[in-house]
Scaffold this motif. Sequence first.
Motif, PDB file in Angstrom:
ATOM      1  N   LYS A  92      -8.045  83.178  -1.855  1.00 27.58           N
ATOM      2  CA  LYS A  92      -8.215  81.862  -2.464  1.00 27.58           C
ATOM      3  C   LYS A  92      -9.349  81.896  -3.476  1.00 27.58           C
ATOM      4  CE  LYS A  92      -8.673  76.946  -1.314  1.00 27.58           C
ATOM      5  NZ  LYS A  92      -8.902  75.961  -0.238  1.00 27.58           N
ATOM      6  N   THR A  95     -13.721  81.666  -3.128  1.00 26.00           N
ATOM      7  CA  THR A  95     -14.120  81.879  -1.737  1.00 26.00           C
ATOM      8  C   THR A  95     -14.523  83.323  -1.501  1.00 26.00           C
ATOM      9  OG1 THR A  95     -11.842  82.388  -1.021  1.00 26.00           O
ATOM     10  CG2 THR A  95     -12.551  80.081  -0.898  1.00 26.00           C
ATOM     11  N   GLN A  96     -15.347  83.529  -0.478  1.00 20.72           N
ATOM     12  CA  GLN A  96     -15.689  84.856   0.032  1.00 20.72           C
ATOM     13  C   GLN A  96     -14.879  85.064   1.293  1.00 20.72           C
ATOM     14  OE1 GLN A  96     -17.898  86.500  -1.821  1.00 20.72           O
ATOM     15  NE2 GLN A  96     -18.172  88.375  -0.671  1.00 20.72           N
ATOM     16  N   ASN A  97     -14.185  86.203   1.394  1.00 18.78           N
ATOM     17  CA  ASN A  97     -13.200  86.410   2.454  1.00 18.78           C
ATOM     18  C   ASN A  97     -13.546  87.597   3.345  1.00 18.78           C
ATOM     19  OD1 ASN A  97     -10.451  84.702   1.605  1.00 18.78           O
ATOM     20  ND2 ASN A  97     -11.799  85.190  -0.100  1.00 18.78           N
ATOM     21  N   THR A 112     -13.762  89.237  -2.336  1.00 15.55           N
ATOM     22  CA  THR A 112     -14.150  87.974  -2.947  1.00 15.55           C
ATOM     23  C   THR A 112     -12.956  87.312  -3.596  1.00 15.55           C
ATOM     24  OG1 THR A 112     -15.435  86.942  -4.692  1.00 15.55           O
ATOM     25  CG2 THR A 112     -14.957  89.257  -4.968  1.00 15.55           C
ATOM     26  N   LYS A 168     -22.939  81.033  -0.738  1.00 10.68           N
ATOM     27  CA  LYS A 168     -22.193  80.094   0.089  1.00 10.68           C
ATOM     28  C   LYS A 168     -22.553  78.651  -0.255  1.00 10.68           C
ATOM     29  CE  LYS A 168     -21.223  79.106   5.002  1.00 10.68           C
ATOM     30  NZ  LYS A 168     -21.589  77.685   5.024  1.00 10.68           N
ATOM     31  N   TRP A 172     -17.508  77.486   6.595  1.00 11.29           N
ATOM     32  CA  TRP A 172     -16.634  78.546   7.080  1.00 11.29           C
ATOM     33  C   TRP A 172     -15.306  77.936   7.524  1.00 11.29           C
ATOM     34  CZ3 TRP A 172     -17.108  83.826   7.370  1.00 11.29           C
ATOM     35  CH2 TRP A 172     -18.367  84.387   7.173  1.00 11.29           C
ATOM     36  N   ARG A 240     -13.307  82.737   5.820  1.00  7.12           N
ATOM     37  CA  ARG A 240     -13.820  82.623   4.454  1.00  7.12           C
ATOM     38  C   ARG A 240     -14.748  81.422   4.355  1.00  7.12           C
ATOM     39  NH1 ARG A 240      -7.923  80.827   2.439  1.00  7.12           N
ATOM     40  NH2 ARG A 240      -8.060  78.593   2.837  1.00  7.12           N
ATOM     41  N   PHE A 241     -15.513  81.391   3.247  1.00  3.88           N
ATOM     42  CA  PHE A 241     -16.295  80.210   2.891  1.00  3.88           C
ATOM     43  C   PHE A 241     -16.307  80.098   1.372  1.00  3.88           C
ATOM     44  CE2 PHE A 241     -19.449  83.635   3.669  1.00  3.88           C
ATOM     45  CZ  PHE A 241     -19.979  83.763   2.384  1.00  3.88           C
ATOM     46  N   SER A 242     -16.605  78.896   0.873  1.00  3.82           N
ATOM     47  CA  SER A 242     -16.566  78.628  -0.565  1.00  3.82           C
ATOM     48  C   SER A 242     -17.826  79.163  -1.243  1.00  3.82           C
ATOM     49  CB  SER A 242     -16.455  77.121  -0.827  1.00  3.82           C
ATOM     50  OG  SER A 242     -15.311  76.584  -0.201  1.00  3.82           O
ATOM     51  N   GLU A 257     -14.159  71.039  -2.337  1.00  7.74           N
ATOM     52  CA  GLU A 257     -13.567  72.354  -2.089  1.00  7.74           C
ATOM     53  C   GLU A 257     -13.408  73.056  -3.434  1.00  7.74           C
ATOM     54  OE1 GLU A 257      -9.232  72.290  -1.203  1.00  7.74           O
ATOM     55  OE2 GLU A 257      -9.505  70.115  -1.127  1.00  7.74           O
TER      56      GLU A 257
END
Length: 366
Positions: A92, A95-97, A112, A168, A172, A240-242, A257
């Motif tokens: 996505k 986001t960091q995955n 990423t 971040k 999460w 993940r987080f944004s 988001e």
Amino acid sequence: MANKFNVVNGRAPGYWGRDIRCRIASEFTVDKVLSQNYDKIVAMGLPYALWREATSVLDNPIKCTCFKDTAKQPDVPCLQCYGTGFIPGYLKFGTQNFWSEASSDGTGGFGTGGFGQGGFGEIGSWSMTNTVLDKTNRPFRIMLEPNATTGTAISPNLIIGPADIAKKVGPWEAKADAFTRDGGANSTILVEASKDAGFSWFALSALEAQAPTTQLQFRVTLTRTSISVKTPMFEIVRARFSVMRDLVYGLAGAVNEPVIRVIPTWDQEQETRQNIGDKMENANKRFWTLPLTFFNLLLSKETPMARVMDDCLVEVRYGGEIGFRYALNDFAYSDTFGKFTRQEFGLRRIAGSPGQLPGEVYTKVF
């Protein structure tokens, strides 16, 4: 060398200075175009979440075990790669995955979704107790041993770098893909996470509250009431987080988001003659947007990652169609004076509804 003075009358209108390109550069014409496009997007842009295939984002992505050597193609319904042939399928945008698939051997697990470079962050491989990796069927999945009624599998430890946490800006979120073969009547699957190398475990839903900052690990617990019950099967877990916010964050209409903003272009219609008479048909929806670097400043300018392509899909994040997804097609890019300023694309409605089993695999992408 020929010039305008050789072929055009000097009384004709136009620019008759020495260097028109210097004039354009000195007046920042291209930046003015970008600035006007930016203002339009901020004023009227509609929010869409964006995903891109992992093969376009990651360096050396891992080939999924669903890939068939005989057919030379992946399994379309696969939940580990979503039919792309490479783990984890899609990332996505913004986001960091982090992820651990069933067949992980310590060679993948971090990437990423900001559409920059991806990396690898696993140490070791799955640690299994009364569980085995099923290599009979594809894709490979973790299941209970034939004579076991309960068992666990602990993933490799995913390293979270300080630079990752520094980026971040959103919570999460996580999702595990696994299934029971009796509808959960006599078997269960529990997926948990740890931030201290397995010393303690918590539910995936508590990831944001637990706030891991240095490492992340997953534990899968499979149970069944007797060995006559078919074993549950585990495929993959993702988290993940944004790392970016909505372009209009803080303004009216913003969504909390990572999204891109797009504007519809003109309707395209055509009239066709059929045996029932004339019929007016609409072509697919078309939208335009800015280079993706405007939405995520972590992206490099003037690179392929700044463009949306046929490996992307989007999800509506406004109005009555929130959650519905579209595939992208029919692309057009504007490189005004050699600089990327705008892009257009068409949308094809994806068959299926959010959260429903029937439909295209795109509806299942996390």
